[in-house]
Design a protein around this motif. Sequence first.
Motif, PDB file in Angstrom:
ATOM      1  N   PHE A  75      41.961  10.432  41.251  1.00  0.00           N
ATOM      2  CA  PHE A  75      41.896   9.163  41.968  1.00  0.00           C
ATOM      3  C   PHE A  75      42.124   9.348  43.460  1.00  0.00           C
ATOM      4  O   PHE A  75      42.877  10.221  43.889  1.00  0.00           O
ATOM      5  N   PHE A 135      38.675  -1.170  34.741  1.00  0.00           N
ATOM      6  CA  PHE A 135      37.352  -0.619  34.985  1.00  0.00           C
ATOM      7  C   PHE A 135      36.428  -1.683  35.567  1.00  0.00           C
ATOM      8  O   PHE A 135      36.394  -2.817  35.109  1.00  0.00           O
ATOM      9  N   ASN A 182      35.310  12.356  37.906  1.00  0.00           N
ATOM     10  CA  ASN A 182      35.497  13.239  36.767  1.00  0.00           C
ATOM     11  C   ASN A 182      34.783  14.538  37.091  1.00  0.00           C
ATOM     12  O   ASN A 182      33.579  14.544  37.360  1.00  0.00           O
ATOM     13  N   ILE A 206      33.910   6.486  38.887  1.00  0.00           N
ATOM     14  CA  ILE A 206      34.298   5.166  38.393  1.00  0.00           C
ATOM     15  C   ILE A 206      34.981   4.402  39.513  1.00  0.00           C
ATOM     16  O   ILE A 206      35.726   4.981  40.316  1.00  0.00           O
ATOM     17  N   ASP A 225      30.759  14.916  38.368  1.00  0.00           N
ATOM     18  CA  ASP A 225      29.488  14.433  37.835  1.00  0.00           C
ATOM     19  C   ASP A 225      29.563  13.019  37.294  1.00  0.00           C
ATOM     20  O   ASP A 225      28.589  12.520  36.718  1.00  0.00           O
ATOM     21  N   TYR A 226      30.710  12.380  37.496  1.00  0.00           N
ATOM     22  CA  TYR A 226      30.873  11.031  36.965  1.00  0.00           C
ATOM     23  C   TYR A 226      31.894  10.327  37.825  1.00  0.00           C
ATOM     24  O   TYR A 226      32.957  10.889  38.120  1.00  0.00           O
ATOM     25  N   SER A 228      35.982  19.085  32.663  1.00  0.00           N
ATOM     26  CA  SER A 228      37.433  18.894  32.768  1.00  0.00           C
ATOM     27  C   SER A 228      37.936  17.946  31.703  1.00  0.00           C
ATOM     28  O   SER A 228      38.943  17.265  31.912  1.00  0.00           O
ATOM     29  N   TRP A 229      37.254  17.845  30.584  1.00  0.00           N
ATOM     30  CA  TRP A 229      37.625  17.071  29.384  1.00  0.00           C
ATOM     31  C   TRP A 229      37.865  15.597  29.669  1.00  0.00           C
ATOM     32  O   TRP A 229      38.508  14.903  28.899  1.00  0.00           O
ATOM     33  N   GLY A 230      37.386  15.097  30.786  1.00  0.00           N
ATOM     34  CA  GLY A 230      37.534  13.683  31.059  1.00  0.00           C
ATOM     35  C   GLY A 230      38.669  13.332  31.989  1.00  0.00           C
ATOM     36  O   GLY A 230      38.935  12.155  32.217  1.00  0.00           O
ATOM     37  N   LYS A 231      39.329  14.304  32.545  1.00  0.00           N
ATOM     38  CA  LYS A 231      40.415  14.048  33.484  1.00  0.00           C
ATOM     39  C   LYS A 231      39.867  13.394  34.747  1.00  0.00           C
ATOM     40  O   LYS A 231      38.891  13.850  35.307  1.00  0.00           O
ATOM     41  N   LEU A 232      40.510  12.325  35.178  1.00  0.00           N
ATOM     42  CA  LEU A 232      40.065  11.598  36.359  1.00  0.00           C
ATOM     43  C   LEU A 232      40.964  11.898  37.554  1.00  0.00           C
ATOM     44  O   LEU A 232      42.177  11.917  37.430  1.00  0.00           O
ATOM     45  N   ARG A 253      26.831   7.907  36.957  1.00  0.00           N
ATOM     46  CA  ARG A 253      26.732   9.330  36.700  1.00  0.00           C
ATOM     47  C   ARG A 253      26.001   9.996  37.864  1.00  0.00           C
ATOM     48  O   ARG A 253      25.266   9.355  38.605  1.00  0.00           O
TER      49      ARG A 253
END
Lengths: 113, 113
Positions: free
Chosen positions: B103, B46, B93, B34, B31-32, B97-101, B51
């Motif tokens: 790649f 960054f 993200n 980068i 849902d996010y 998932s608590w912000g885990k990215l 979003r």
Amino acid sequence: SQTIHQWPATLVQPVGSPLSLECTVEGTSNPNLYWYRQAAGRGLQLLFYSVGIGQISSEVPQNLSASRPQDRQFILSSKKLLLSDSGFYLCAWSRGVTNTEAFFGQGTRLTVV
Amino acid sequence: GESVGLHLPTLSVQEGDNSIINCAYSNSASDYFIWYKQESGKGPQFIIDIRSNMDKRQGQRVTVLLNKTVKHLSLQIAATQPGDSAVYFCAENIRNSWGKLQFGAGTQVVVTP
């Protein structure tokens, strides 16, 4: 403003030697902290993450461990390095909420010989 | 497993032209997103985020487009400059998932005069 410090920048270690990489964050509190590894020409693989002091989650089985002795300190360690541990190690932090970017340190180039 | 992947590993662009870097993702719970830029020997920086409730976002010389129907993400760089030469990563993200990215492998952008 927030800053992240990671050291050393480069490291050459013999096989079987121990490892300790340190990462500290300034200007924020209770961050999420991450260790990533990047192989040459590859993307970033998440190794460990931490949402608080003493709380460590491992993403992949490996020869490495992580610890978070203080709120803004994250340490990556190994008791005995393997050749396959060579790579570019990146520490990162994010705010303790979802849908937010991670900010990376400058990385440590580890060569195990 | 589901992952973020990139269509083109290397993109050569003439200075002044527009660059388009593509990224496919397969996790519908993401849902996010980068975009990061990584210069040689440095940590990722960054660039821009988006979003999942948006389909376009613009920054300075950069635009990110999100097509949720086909799970596709792109980064457009206007008037590409030599300083834009770098590896570009997309990251996702996953919801809750608590912000885990996660790649992708990255695209090397080479700007030619």
